[in-house]
Design a protein around this motif. Structure first.
Motif, PDB file in Angstrom:
ATOM      1  N   MET A 104      -6.079  23.535  29.369  1.00  0.00           N
ATOM      2  CA  MET A 104      -5.738  24.149  30.868  1.00  0.00           C
ATOM      3  C   MET A 104      -6.800  24.965  31.298  1.00  0.00           C
ATOM      4  O   MET A 104      -7.029  24.301  32.283  1.00  0.00           O
ATOM      5  CB  MET A 104      -4.840  25.383  29.937  1.00  0.00           C
ATOM      6  N   ILE A 105      -7.437  25.088  30.711  1.00  0.00           N
ATOM      7  CA  ILE A 105      -9.107  25.711  31.072  1.00  0.00           C
ATOM      8  C   ILE A 105      -9.707  24.179  31.790  1.00  0.00           C
ATOM      9  O   ILE A 105     -10.623  24.500  33.001  1.00  0.00           O
ATOM     10  CB  ILE A 105     -10.373  26.085  29.713  1.00  0.00           C
ATOM     11  N   ASP A 106      -9.868  23.230  30.594  1.00  0.00           N
ATOM     12  CA  ASP A 106     -10.197  21.361  31.151  1.00  0.00           C
ATOM     13  C   ASP A 106      -9.803  21.297  32.898  1.00  0.00           C
ATOM     14  O   ASP A 106     -10.745  20.613  33.512  1.00  0.00           O
ATOM     15  CB  ASP A 106     -10.408  21.525  29.857  1.00  0.00           C
ATOM     16  N   TYR A 107      -8.354  21.518  32.533  1.00  0.00           N
ATOM     17  CA  TYR A 107      -7.929  20.883  33.830  1.00  0.00           C
ATOM     18  C   TYR A 107      -8.540  21.882  34.816  1.00  0.00           C
ATOM     19  O   TYR A 107      -7.808  21.195  35.988  1.00  0.00           O
ATOM     20  CB  TYR A 107      -6.846  21.079  33.981  1.00  0.00           C
ATOM     21  N   ILE A 108      -8.170  23.217  34.810  1.00  0.00           N
ATOM     22  CA  ILE A 108      -7.977  23.977  35.949  1.00  0.00           C
ATOM     23  C   ILE A 108      -9.143  23.642  36.751  1.00  0.00           C
ATOM     24  O   ILE A 108      -9.665  23.732  37.798  1.00  0.00           O
ATOM     25  CB  ILE A 108      -7.632  25.429  35.887  1.00  0.00           C
ATOM     26  N   ASP A 109     -10.334  23.125  36.180  1.00  0.00           N
ATOM     27  CA  ASP A 109     -11.723  23.419  36.223  1.00  0.00           C
ATOM     28  C   ASP A 109     -12.071  22.272  37.020  1.00  0.00           C
ATOM     29  O   ASP A 109     -12.368  21.780  37.712  1.00  0.00           O
ATOM     30  CB  ASP A 109     -12.434  23.327  34.847  1.00  0.00           C
ATOM     31  N   LYS A 110     -11.644  21.282  36.394  1.00  0.00           N
ATOM     32  CA  LYS A 110     -11.888  19.991  37.357  1.00  0.00           C
ATOM     33  C   LYS A 110     -10.846  20.126  38.427  1.00  0.00           C
ATOM     34  O   LYS A 110     -11.593  19.660  39.628  1.00  0.00           O
ATOM     35  CB  LYS A 110     -11.077  18.319  36.261  1.00  0.00           C
TER      36      LYS A 110
END
Length: 353
Positions: free
Chosen positions: A82-88
């Motif tokens: 989730m962190i990776d998805y929101i960041d990207k």
């Protein structure tokens, strides 16, 4: 990141309390102190401070993200994903919308994006606080109160000042519980994915200050009898007595006031049920947590539309449980007609707690 649980000092004189610890590293921390002017303890949440430019950039990114992502898919992923998805997605939007954001500002804004999309908005840091037992919101323009394991009731610096925002938040709570709340059905009783119990109201007709919510947090792993013993909650003689009662399939009724530890005691003494015994539990809101395999947990269901269509109440579940060949029947809470069925079950030889 979830920091390690700090060792907080037990201070009897409330006016001497002045502690600070991290809730979401390195973004959010709490300062608990005695406010001389207010004459009470304050739970002061400290989060990154955004300047006016950063606030407007956050609003732009939030609106753009809302149009792009499916929140349900987002919530089902692992925290790291989730962190990776929101960041990207956020970095992609910044590029596409040609927004001017420095890395330091982006880190602060990203915290709020994660908190509001994946977490539970303003109360997400409170949900991460190991020491909080209850989070209580009484409506708009009034502070959220919390119940702390060590320092008990405290006023926080968090409040909802808009009816739209609090209504939307209560809807989000219902969604996370897998239930719905509306003007037609303004009361909510449910459980969050982490096991926390939620009670909420939706309209000013029911609660005059607007939508309200109360969240009771439970430990992910239930307290063991040995832990209750070490905390001086229960004596060795009492535990031994409960052990004998459960071994001989006696019926046990636990009663007491709100937040007096009924569910905690029930979960703890259930450790004495032999592992091979079949346990059927019946609740209207999931609270019982038994670390065992031979366990059939059942939860009541509210009606699916007008009237009682699709409703499965405690009474029906309890009657049904007697056909599931239980060695022990555990009923989470009895408040009405299900009490008579419980006593009938006890009389018929089913061990009931």
């Amino acid at each position: 990141l979830n920091p390690t649980i700090p060792a907080l000092p037990k201070i009897d004189d409330k006016t001497k309390i002045n502690v600070r610890y991290v809730l979401i590293s390195p973004y959010a921390s709490v300062h608990i102190y005695w406010d001389q002017r207010e004459g009470e303890l304050i739970y002061h949440l400290e989060e990154p401070v955004l300047n006016e430019n950063e606030k407007s950039l956050l609003i732009v990114l939030e609106r753009s993200l809302e149009e792009m992502i499916n929140v349900n898919i987002l919530v089902e992923k692992t925290k790291e994903a989730m962190i990776d998805y929101i960041d990207k997605t956020s970095r992609l939007l910044i590029e596409e919308l040609a927004l001017k954001i420095g890395e330091e500002s982006y880190i602060k804004i990203f915290y709020y994006l994660f908190r509001n999309f994946v977490g539970l908005n303003a109360i997400e840091p409170l949900m991460r606080d190991f020491f909080i037992e209850d989070i209580e919101c009484n409506g708009i323009n009034t502070p959220i109160y919390i119940v702390h394991r060590l320092y008990r009731n405290m006023k926080s610096n968090i409040k909802f000042d808009s009816m739209d925002v609090i209504s939307s938040f209560v809807e989000k709570l219902a969604q996370r519980c897998g239930k719905y709340i509306s003007y037609a059905s303004p009361l909510l009783d449910g459980s969050l994915p982490d096991g926390s119990r939620v009670n909420a109201t939706y309209t000013t007709d029911v609660t005059s200050r607007g939508p309200t919510f109360t969240i009771r947090k439970f430990t992910k792993v239930p307290w063991t009898p040995v832990q209750l013993l070490s905390m001086k909650t229960i004596s060795p003689e009492m535990l031994a007595y409960f052990w004998i009662l459960l071994e001989h399939k006696s019926n046990i009724l636990i009663s007491g006031g709100t937040a007096s530890g009924k569910t905690t005691l029930l979960n703890a003494i259930a450790f004495f049920i032999p592992p091979e015994s079949r346990v059927v539990s019946i609740e209207d809101t999931r609270e019982i947590n038994l670390p065992r395999e031979n366990w059939l947990p059942s939860v009541a269901r509210t009606s699916l539309g007008i009237g009682t269509m699709g409703e499965v109440d405690l009474f029906s579940l309890l009657k049904n449980s007697f056909r599931q060949n239980p060695d022990y029947v555990i009923v989470g809470e009895v408040r009405g007609k299900e009490a008579s069925v419980l006593f009938q079950g006890m009389a018929s030889g089913h061990s009931s707690i």
